[in-house]
Design an enzyme around this catalytic site. Structure first.
Site, PDB file in Angstrom:
ATOM      1  N   GLY A   1       0.445  40.572   9.085  1.00 16.89           N
ATOM      2  CA  GLY A   1      -0.301  41.639   9.766  1.00 16.89           C
ATOM      3  C   GLY A   1       0.174  41.748  11.208  1.00 16.89           C
ATOM      4  O   GLY A   1      -0.572  42.104  12.107  1.00 16.89           O
TER       5      GLY A   1
ATOM      6  N   GLY B   1      -0.293  44.972  13.467  1.00 15.33           N
ATOM      7  CA  GLY B   1      -1.647  45.470  13.758  1.00 15.33           C
ATOM      8  C   GLY B   1      -2.015  45.342  15.226  1.00 15.33           C
ATOM      9  O   GLY B   1      -1.233  44.832  16.032  1.00 15.33           O
ATOM     10  N   GLN B   2      -3.236  45.785  15.563  1.00 16.17           N
ATOM     11  CA  GLN B   2      -3.677  45.778  16.967  1.00 16.17           C
ATOM     12  C   GLN B   2      -3.642  44.358  17.534  1.00 16.17           C
ATOM     13  O   GLN B   2      -3.091  44.129  18.618  1.00 16.17           O
ATOM     14  CB  GLN B   2      -5.112  46.320  17.055  1.00 16.17           C
ATOM     15  CG  GLN B   2      -5.649  46.398  18.465  1.00 16.17           C
ATOM     16  CD  GLN B   2      -7.163  46.499  18.532  1.00 16.17           C
ATOM     17  OE1 GLN B   2      -7.877  46.119  17.590  1.00 16.17           O
ATOM     18  NE2 GLN B   2      -7.661  46.994  19.647  1.00 16.17           N
ATOM     19  N   LEU B   3      -4.194  43.392  16.818  1.00  9.82           N
ATOM     20  CA  LEU B   3      -4.183  41.986  17.292  1.00  9.82           C
ATOM     21  C   LEU B   3      -2.832  41.351  17.015  1.00  9.82           C
ATOM     22  O   LEU B   3      -2.242  40.696  17.876  1.00  9.82           O
ATOM     23  CB  LEU B   3      -5.292  41.207  16.586  1.00  9.82           C
ATOM     24  CG  LEU B   3      -5.322  39.701  16.811  1.00  9.82           C
ATOM     25  CD1 LEU B   3      -5.613  39.361  18.268  1.00  9.82           C
ATOM     26  CD2 LEU B   3      -6.360  39.047  15.893  1.00  9.82           C
TER      27      LEU B   3
ATOM     28  N   ASP C   1       4.755  42.088   7.889  1.00  9.60           N
ATOM     29  CA  ASP C   1       3.774  43.173   7.699  1.00  9.60           C
ATOM     30  C   ASP C   1       4.277  44.080   6.579  1.00  9.60           C
ATOM     31  O   ASP C   1       5.467  44.077   6.255  1.00  9.60           O
ATOM     32  CB  ASP C   1       3.617  43.981   9.014  1.00  9.60           C
ATOM     33  CG  ASP C   1       2.290  44.729   9.081  1.00  9.60           C
ATOM     34  OD1 ASP C   1       1.441  44.364   9.925  1.00  9.60           O
ATOM     35  OD2 ASP C   1       2.094  45.656   8.260  1.00  9.60           O
ATOM     36  N   ILE C   2       3.346  44.870   6.033  1.00  8.83           N
ATOM     37  CA  ILE C   2       3.759  45.812   4.979  1.00  8.83           C
ATOM     38  C   ILE C   2       4.410  47.039   5.612  1.00  8.83           C
ATOM     39  O   ILE C   2       5.183  47.746   4.971  1.00  8.83           O
ATOM     40  CB  ILE C   2       2.532  46.188   4.116  1.00  8.83           C
ATOM     41  CG1 ILE C   2       2.969  46.805   2.781  1.00  8.83           C
ATOM     42  CG2 ILE C   2       1.579  47.125   4.876  1.00  8.83           C
ATOM     43  CD1 ILE C   2       1.916  46.762   1.717  1.00  8.83           C
TER      44      ILE C   2
ATOM     45  N   ASP D   1       4.056  42.246   1.493  1.00  6.83           N
ATOM     46  CA  ASP D   1       2.750  42.663   0.962  1.00  6.83           C
ATOM     47  C   ASP D   1       2.019  41.366   0.627  1.00  6.83           C
ATOM     48  O   ASP D   1       2.478  40.603  -0.230  1.00  6.83           O
ATOM     49  CB  ASP D   1       2.949  43.509  -0.303  1.00  6.83           C
ATOM     50  CG  ASP D   1       1.604  43.874  -0.958  1.00  6.83           C
ATOM     51  OD1 ASP D   1       1.600  44.695  -1.875  1.00  6.83           O
ATOM     52  OD2 ASP D   1       0.573  43.297  -0.525  1.00  6.83           O
TER      53      ASP D   1
ATOM     54  N   TYR E   1     -16.071  45.430   4.169  1.00  4.36           N
ATOM     55  CA  TYR E   1     -15.344  44.597   5.147  1.00  4.36           C
ATOM     56  C   TYR E   1     -16.191  43.382   5.534  1.00  4.36           C
ATOM     57  O   TYR E   1     -15.722  42.245   5.478  1.00  4.36           O
ATOM     58  CB  TYR E   1     -15.051  45.451   6.372  1.00  4.36           C
ATOM     59  CG  TYR E   1     -14.476  44.736   7.556  1.00  4.36           C
ATOM     60  CD1 TYR E   1     -15.208  44.611   8.737  1.00  4.36           C
ATOM     61  CD2 TYR E   1     -13.179  44.226   7.536  1.00  4.36           C
ATOM     62  CE1 TYR E   1     -14.675  43.990   9.848  1.00  4.36           C
ATOM     63  CE2 TYR E   1     -12.642  43.602   8.660  1.00  4.36           C
ATOM     64  CZ  TYR E   1     -13.395  43.491   9.807  1.00  4.36           C
ATOM     65  OH  TYR E   1     -12.870  42.875  10.922  1.00  4.36           O
TER      66      TYR E   1
ATOM     67  N   LYS F   1     -15.606  39.434   4.691  1.00  8.45           N
ATOM     68  CA  LYS F   1     -15.484  38.433   5.766  1.00  8.45           C
ATOM     69  C   LYS F   1     -16.498  37.304   5.558  1.00  8.45           C
ATOM     70  O   LYS F   1     -16.216  36.134   5.780  1.00  8.45           O
ATOM     71  CB  LYS F   1     -15.677  39.088   7.136  1.00  8.45           C
ATOM     72  CG  LYS F   1     -14.511  39.994   7.551  1.00  8.45           C
ATOM     73  CD  LYS F   1     -13.205  39.225   7.645  1.00  8.45           C
ATOM     74  CE  LYS F   1     -12.057  40.080   8.128  1.00  8.45           C
ATOM     75  NZ  LYS F   1     -10.764  39.349   8.138  1.00  8.45           N
TER      76      LYS F   1
HETATM   77  C1  VAH Z   1     -13.988  46.981  13.026  1.00  8.90           C
HETATM   78  N1  VAH Z   1     -12.577  46.360  14.911  1.00  8.90           N
HETATM   79  O1  VAH Z   1     -14.500  47.818  13.758  1.00  8.90           O
HETATM   80  C2  VAH Z   1     -13.206  45.843  13.694  1.00  8.90           C
HETATM   81  C3  VAH Z   1     -14.118  44.712  14.103  1.00  8.90           C
HETATM   82  C4  VAH Z   1     -16.294  44.033  15.146  1.00  8.90           C
HETATM   83  C5  VAH Z   1     -15.434  45.156  14.680  1.00  8.90           C
HETATM   84  O2  VAH Z   1     -14.275  43.795  13.083  1.00  8.90           O
HETATM   85  O3  VAH Z   1     -14.060  47.010  11.825  1.00  8.90           O
END
Ligand code: VAH
Length: 324
Positions: free
Chosen positions: A12, A15-17, A38-39, A57, A147, A151
């Site tokens: 990844g 990505g942003q991070l 990354d993909i 992937d 999401y 997590k």
């Molecule tokens: C999101 N940037 O908005 C992520 C994050 C706390 C938010 O996990 O899904």
């Protein structure tokens, strides 16, 4: 501390991070020792040109195994995931990528005797029944996004792999992350990045959250420091093996707009809440990260005004460089 001969894999990495964490890791371990995967292909020239890149992937276990035997990774940072807002548009794929991707990395780490694994969690693991102020490390968690559910499940599996197999996997519950080098990808907190881009373009900003929507947020340099401090802490100091609460500040769209107006007085914000408002309303407004402070000395450096100043200076510099 970092053993600079380690080889490190960042999944990844575009990505942003990931795009910023990869560059920090390359400074610590050497460009050639940090493999960006990354993909998609990297857009940022520094990420693309500074070290090895592999198209991966995370659902393809054969490619992951080939990479691991090629580079003999000592550490893996697994950042690839579908975020909150995007996940609600395709729940089954979000669950598959977020969960099967994690299982593939955890199993690969066991097979290849990887010494340390990093996997990001989020304040999205909390839900409508969670205490919203100063949310504790251990509390009621009833996430209502795919999401957040992935997590929450992922945190349980990380703790299971540590307790049952001794895998040294470490995790942080990130707040919304804000940076100037890469755009976020499909989150509910993305407005807090987009607003700065609009401001330096001299445009007004229409916010997809209502003006008093308080959310925990963090400037990218603090997120990078927290991640690397956690990963370089001695194993015996890591007492939390699901995921550490992490905090820096909380603010609302109204407050971040006011912070920007101190530099750009003509900047204006309007509000047009969309489906992301319901997600934001299910999350905490502030986080208790005393466990991270006690166990490995966490302390943020940036508040809202310090972040705004740094964001605007760097975005303006990037805009001038692109104009040349
Ligand atoms: C999101 N940037 O908005 C992520 C994050 C706390 C938010 O996990 O899904």
């Amino acid at each position: 501390m970092a053993n600079t001969s380690d080889t490190v894999l960042v999944i990844g990495a575009c990505g942003q991070l990931g795009s910023e964490l990869t560059m920090e890791l390359r400074k610590m371990y050497g460009d050639a020792n940090v493999v960006a995967a990354d993909i998609s292909t990297p857009k940022q020239a520094d990420l693309r040109d500074s070290g090895p890149f592999e198209k991966v992937d995370v659902l393809d276990t054969n490619v992951l195994a080939e990479l691991a035997s090629k580079y003999k990774f000592k550490q893996i940072y697994h950042l690839a995931a579908v975020l909150s807002a995007t996940g609600e548009k395709n729940p089954k794929f979000a669950w598959k990528l977020n969960m099967d991707g994690l299982f593939n990395v955890l199993d690969l780490a066991l097979e290849q005797k990887v010494e340390r694994v990093y996997w990001p969690s989020s304040i999205a693991v909390f839900g409508p029944s969670t205490p919203r102020q100063n949310t504790p490390q251990q509390t009621v968690m009833d996430p209502n996004t795919v999401y957040g559910i992935s997590k929450q499940a992922g945190e349980r599996w990380c703790e299971y792999y540590f307790q049952k197999y001794g895998l040294d996997v470490r995790s942080l519950r990130y707040p919304g992350l804000i940076g100037y080098k890469a755009l976020p990808g499909g989150g509910t907190t993305d407005y807090a990045v987009d607003i700065y881009h609009k401001a330096i373009e001299g445009e007004n900003f229409e916010c997809f959250l209502s003006e008093n929507t308080y959310l925990p947020m963090m400037y990218m340099p603090d997120a990078l420091k927290a991640t690397l401090d956690l990963m370089h802490a001695p194993a015996e100091s890591i007492k939390v093996r699901d995921s550490y609460n992490l905090s820096a500040m909380s603010f609302s769209p109204k407050e971040i707009a006011a912070s920007i107006k101190k530099h750009i007085p003509e900047f204006e914000i309007t509000y047009k809440p969309d489906s992301r408002q319901k997600i934001a309303d299910s999350w905490p407004q502030s986080i208790d990260d005393s466990a991270a402070q006690q166990d490995w000395g966490w302390k943020p450096a940036f508040d809202l005004d310090a972040m705004t100043e740094d964001m605007l200076v760097n975005l303006k510099k990037m805009k001038q460089e692109q104009a040349v």
